[in-house]
Design a protein around this motif. Sequence first.
Motif, PDB file in Angstrom:
ATOM      1  N   CYS A  64       3.917   2.916   4.724  1.00  0.00           N
ATOM      2  CA  CYS A  64       5.194   3.018   5.427  1.00  0.00           C
ATOM      3  C   CYS A  64       6.146   3.969   4.715  1.00  0.00           C
ATOM      4  O   CYS A  64       6.849   4.752   5.348  1.00  0.00           O
ATOM      5  N   VAL A  65       6.149   3.926   3.396  1.00  0.00           N
ATOM      6  CA  VAL A  65       7.007   4.823   2.606  1.00  0.00           C
ATOM      7  C   VAL A  65       6.552   6.271   2.787  1.00  0.00           C
ATOM      8  O   VAL A  65       7.377   7.175   2.915  1.00  0.00           O
ATOM      9  N   ASP A  66       5.244   6.494   2.827  1.00  0.00           N
ATOM     10  CA  ASP A  66       4.716   7.844   3.030  1.00  0.00           C
ATOM     11  C   ASP A  66       5.074   8.392   4.408  1.00  0.00           C
ATOM     12  O   ASP A  66       5.425   9.556   4.546  1.00  0.00           O
ATOM     13  N   VAL A  67       4.984   7.538   5.424  1.00  0.00           N
ATOM     14  CA  VAL A  67       5.203   7.956   6.814  1.00  0.00           C
ATOM     15  C   VAL A  67       6.696   8.088   7.136  1.00  0.00           C
ATOM     16  O   VAL A  67       7.098   9.004   7.844  1.00  0.00           O
ATOM     17  N   ALA A  68       7.503   7.167   6.623  1.00  0.00           N
ATOM     18  CA  ALA A  68       8.928   7.155   6.961  1.00  0.00           C
ATOM     19  C   ALA A  68       9.775   6.888   5.707  1.00  0.00           C
ATOM     20  O   ALA A  68      10.381   5.829   5.566  1.00  0.00           O
TER      21      ALA A  68
ATOM     22  N   ARG B  86       1.589   1.678  13.341  1.00  0.00           N
ATOM     23  CA  ARG B  86       0.191   1.992  13.678  1.00  0.00           C
ATOM     24  C   ARG B  86      -0.698   2.106  12.446  1.00  0.00           C
ATOM     25  O   ARG B  86      -1.875   1.763  12.481  1.00  0.00           O
ATOM     26  N   ASN B  87      -0.138   2.618  11.351  1.00  0.00           N
ATOM     27  CA  ASN B  87      -0.937   2.892  10.161  1.00  0.00           C
ATOM     28  C   ASN B  87      -0.928   1.791   9.105  1.00  0.00           C
ATOM     29  O   ASN B  87      -1.654   1.885   8.122  1.00  0.00           O
TER      30      ASN B  87
ATOM     31  N   TYR C 245       8.754  -4.347  -4.345  1.00  0.00           N
ATOM     32  CA  TYR C 245       8.549  -4.732  -2.951  1.00  0.00           C
ATOM     33  C   TYR C 245       9.074  -3.650  -2.025  1.00  0.00           C
ATOM     34  O   TYR C 245      10.013  -2.929  -2.366  1.00  0.00           O
ATOM     35  N   ILE C 246       8.496  -3.575  -0.849  1.00  0.00           N
ATOM     36  CA  ILE C 246       8.973  -2.641   0.168  1.00  0.00           C
ATOM     37  C   ILE C 246      10.245  -3.206   0.787  1.00  0.00           C
ATOM     38  O   ILE C 246      10.338  -4.398   1.058  1.00  0.00           O
ATOM     39  N   GLU C 247      11.223  -2.341   0.997  1.00  0.00           N
ATOM     40  CA  GLU C 247      12.435  -2.757   1.691  1.00  0.00           C
ATOM     41  C   GLU C 247      12.822  -1.703   2.712  1.00  0.00           C
ATOM     42  O   GLU C 247      12.355  -0.569   2.656  1.00  0.00           O
TER      43      GLU C 247
ATOM     44  N   CYS D 238       0.819  -1.221   0.000  1.00  0.00           N
ATOM     45  CA  CYS D 238       0.000   0.000   0.000  1.00  0.00           C
ATOM     46  C   CYS D 238       0.849   1.266   0.000  1.00  0.00           C
ATOM     47  O   CYS D 238       0.395   2.316  -0.411  1.00  0.00           O
ATOM     48  N   GLY D 239       2.087   1.184   0.514  1.00  0.00           N
ATOM     49  CA  GLY D 239       2.981   2.330   0.529  1.00  0.00           C
ATOM     50  C   GLY D 239       2.836   3.264   1.709  1.00  0.00           C
ATOM     51  O   GLY D 239       3.500   4.293   1.759  1.00  0.00           O
TER      52      GLY D 239
END
Length: 65
Positions: free
Chosen positions: A20-24, A54-55, A35-37, A17-18
């Motif tokens: 984590c990338v948006d938040v940090a 949390r999100n 993929y997320i790394e 969903c991304g």
Amino acid sequence: MKNTRKPIIDLSDCILCGVCVDVAPLVFRMNPSGYIEIVDLASYPETQIQEAIRNCPARCIGWET
């Protein structure tokens, strides 16, 4: 606050969903394979990672034990 613990992602549960990338964005990134790394850092911003935890709708982010 900086943290020497490393965040982890359970990629089998990740829905890409991304959030984590948006938040940090300094900690999480989407790699060329889609993929997320986790970026390799000397220490990690605990507040931002806790916000990503949390999100995360898939609940697939945590701390290495």
